[in-house]
Motif scaffolding. Structure first.
Motif, PDB file in Angstrom:
ATOM      1  N   THR A 128       0.900  -1.083  -0.025  1.00  0.00           N
ATOM      2  CA  THR A 128       0.025  -0.072  -0.078  1.00  0.00           C
ATOM      3  C   THR A 128       0.656   1.342  -0.060  1.00  0.00           C
TER       4      THR A 128
ATOM      5  N   LYS B 298       0.661   4.058  -2.635  1.00  0.00           N
ATOM      6  CA  LYS B 298       0.151   5.538  -2.593  1.00  0.00           C
ATOM      7  C   LYS B 298       0.987   6.542  -2.979  1.00  0.00           C
TER       8      LYS B 298
ATOM      9  N   LEU C  60       0.224   7.336  -6.668  1.00  0.00           N
ATOM     10  CA  LEU C  60      -1.298   7.549  -6.736  1.00  0.00           C
ATOM     11  C   LEU C  60      -1.336   8.995  -6.165  1.00  0.00           C
ATOM     12  N   SER C  61      -0.595   9.413  -5.144  1.00  0.00           N
ATOM     13  CA  SER C  61      -0.829  10.814  -4.617  1.00  0.00           C
ATOM     14  C   SER C  61      -0.032  11.600  -5.945  1.00  0.00           C
TER      15      SER C  61
ATOM     16  N   LEU D 264      -3.081  11.979  -8.590  1.00  0.00           N
ATOM     17  CA  LEU D 264      -4.034  12.886  -8.059  1.00  0.00           C
ATOM     18  C   LEU D 264      -3.710  14.336  -8.283  1.00  0.00           C
TER      19      LEU D 264
ATOM     20  N   SER E 130      -8.654   7.423  -9.499  1.00  0.00           N
ATOM     21  CA  SER E 130      -7.557   7.464  -8.649  1.00  0.00           C
ATOM     22  C   SER E 130      -8.143   7.703  -7.394  1.00  0.00           C
ATOM     23  N   TYR E 131      -9.253   8.436  -7.191  1.00  0.00           N
ATOM     24  CA  TYR E 131      -9.927   8.423  -5.909  1.00  0.00           C
ATOM     25  C   TYR E 131     -10.370   7.181  -5.409  1.00  0.00           C
TER      26      TYR E 131
ATOM     27  N   ASN F 220      -7.829   4.922  -4.344  1.00  0.00           N
ATOM     28  CA  ASN F 220      -7.322   5.531  -2.981  1.00  0.00           C
ATOM     29  C   ASN F 220      -8.038   4.751  -2.045  1.00  0.00           C
ATOM     30  N   ASN F 221      -9.273   4.844  -2.084  1.00  0.00           N
ATOM     31  CA  ASN F 221     -10.273   4.308  -1.176  1.00  0.00           C
ATOM     32  C   ASN F 221      -9.877   2.899  -0.703  1.00  0.00           C
TER      33      ASN F 221
ATOM     34  N   ILE G  58      -7.337   1.247  -1.437  1.00  0.00           N
ATOM     35  CA  ILE G  58      -5.849   1.190  -0.371  1.00  0.00           C
ATOM     36  C   ILE G  58      -6.248   1.544   1.029  1.00  0.00           C
ATOM     37  N   GLU G  59      -6.951   2.688   1.162  1.00  0.00           N
ATOM     38  CA  GLU G  59      -7.156   3.185   2.488  1.00  0.00           C
ATOM     39  C   GLU G  59      -7.742   1.941   3.369  1.00  0.00           C
TER      40      GLU G  59
END
Length: 415
Positions: free
Chosen positions: A203, A207, A210-211, A214, A243-244, A247-248, A250-251
């Motif tokens: 993760t 991330k 991914l950041s 974004l 992407s969001y 990200n969800n 991964i969170e």
């Protein structure tokens, strides 16, 4: 639990079981020795009675007529003549009286020729003949002695200590099970640590890029060239939305890994259900224009829950209802009470779940293989997270197929 504490507990448990097992083995050995002595005493007493009856007077012996040659072999001197049938009769009588219930072999010897003149094996399973005539013939100027052996003495003693050996065997089994359980726990802990490290590293590696994606996509949407070009605006919007969504996911994985390691930290508070559920439903409808959600909850209905995790529960249930629907999704959220507690139900018109798969839908990484599930992205963690939060709240959750279409998920919160 820390590794050091776990090692201490394992060591203490292992030492305790080993100590109990050693003590049990020592007690069993002592019990066997005592039973052996008791057997020898009973045999000596029984043979003394036989000698007295055969010789007529046991005071005629200046020394003990019974010699214990070995552990299971005895020699008995007789100063009077006797017949083998008489000896066998007395042996059976006295052994029964002293409860010596094991097989034996006896033999008669002539002390002048030192030859065995008669021998017989007596088994406790043989039926005795009650109508047998016992004669007392006279044999002058002859002195006899007889010997007796117990070939099954060890088996007899072990059978008399059956309870001790069963208990010892049970302790050995417990020790083996304990060792196997500890080995399994250690292996599972290693696998869990490896899995947690892998998830955290994975993760983290996801991330970081991914950041950057974004940030770049958000900066791209602000460019005049993109705003003026509908196609570029659509592509940029897709990049940002996906992407969001990634990200969800991964969170969600991070939260589950963190909760597995330390458990959920709940901040309980009283939540009024109607405005709380309505706000989440409105948020879902903004993202899905074709979604219809009806909320039929009393204005006074409340629940004690952690706001953050309860929000995730409702969101995951509604999100699954939307994703696994092949028509225009319609969801009915309702509640009712009885003497036991509050029931919160989510009824949808989705594709449903095969009955054989319902018991497994809350398992980690479990996904049902269908055409629709192949189209929907996910890791099979949403309902696992829901079940975990429900258990932490001491609630219950159930799933059932609707008679017409879709499923109904019911949350039960006891009063």
């Amino acid at each position: 639990m820390e590794i050091k504490k776990l090692n201490i507990i394992i060591s203490l448990g292992f030492v305790a079981i080993i100590g109990i097992l050693i003590a049990q083995l020592l007690w069993t050995r002592q019990a066997y020795n005592l039973e052996d002595k008791k057997f020898d005493q009973k045999v000596n007493l029984a043979l003394l009675e036989v000698v007295e009856k055969l010789s007529g007077d046991k005071t005629s012996f200046t020394e003990n007529p019974i010699q214990n040659i070995s552990n299971d072999y005895y020699v008995v001197n007789i100063n009077n003549d006797f017949h083998p049938a008489v000896l066998e009769h007395y042996l059976k009588t006295e052994f029964n009286r002293f409860q010596i219930n094991t097989n034996y072999v006896y033999a008669l010897y002539n002390c002048h020729s030192d030859r065995m003149i008669y021998g017989k094996y007596i088994s406790t399973h043989q039926e005795s003949s009650n109508n047998k005539v016992i004669q007392f013939p006279k044999h002058k100027n002859l002195v006899y002695y007889f010997s007796i052996r117990f070939p099954d003495k060890a088996t007899y003693l072990i059978s008399s200590l059956r309870f001790w050996y069963i208990l010892t065997f049970a302790l050995i089994i417990i020790l083996l099970v304990y060792v196997y359980s500890i080995y399994t726990i250690i292996q599972q802990k290693k696998f869990s640590e490896l899995q947690k490290d892998f998830i955290n590293n994975m993760t983290h590696e996801f991330k970081t890029p991914l950041s950057s994606i974004l940030l770049a996509s958000e900066a791209l949407t602000k460019q005049d060239l993109v705003k003026e070009n509908p196609k570029l605006k659509t592509y940029t919007s897709i990049i940002t939305d996906q992407s969001y969504k990634l990200n969800n996911h991964i969170e969600k994985i991070l939260n589950i890994a963190r909760n597995d390691a330390s458990g959920l930290s709940l901040k309980l508070q009283r939540i009024v259900l109607y405005p709380f559920i309505t706000e989440i439903a409105d948020s879902m409808k903004q993202k899905n224009e074709n979604l219809t959600i009806r909320v039929e909850i009393e204005d006074t209905a409340t629940i004690i829950a952690d706001e953050f995790h309860f929000t995730n529960i409702v969101y995951n249930i509604l999100d699954n209802a939307v994703k696994y629907c092949d028509t225009q999704p319609e969801i009915l959220i309702s509640s009712f009470k009885d003497s036991k507690g509050l029931y919160l139900q989510f009824k949808d018109n989705g594709i449903g779940i095969p009955s054989k798969n319902i018991p497994h839908i809350f398992d980690k990484f479990y996904r049902i293989t269908t055409k629709k599930s192949d189209e929907v992205t996910g890791f099979g963690l949403g309902l696992f997270y829901v079940k975990k939060v429900v258990q932490q709240h001491n609630w219950k959750i159930s799933v059932e197929n609707n008679p017409d279409k879709g499923i109904t998920i019911t949350l039960f919160s006891p009063f």
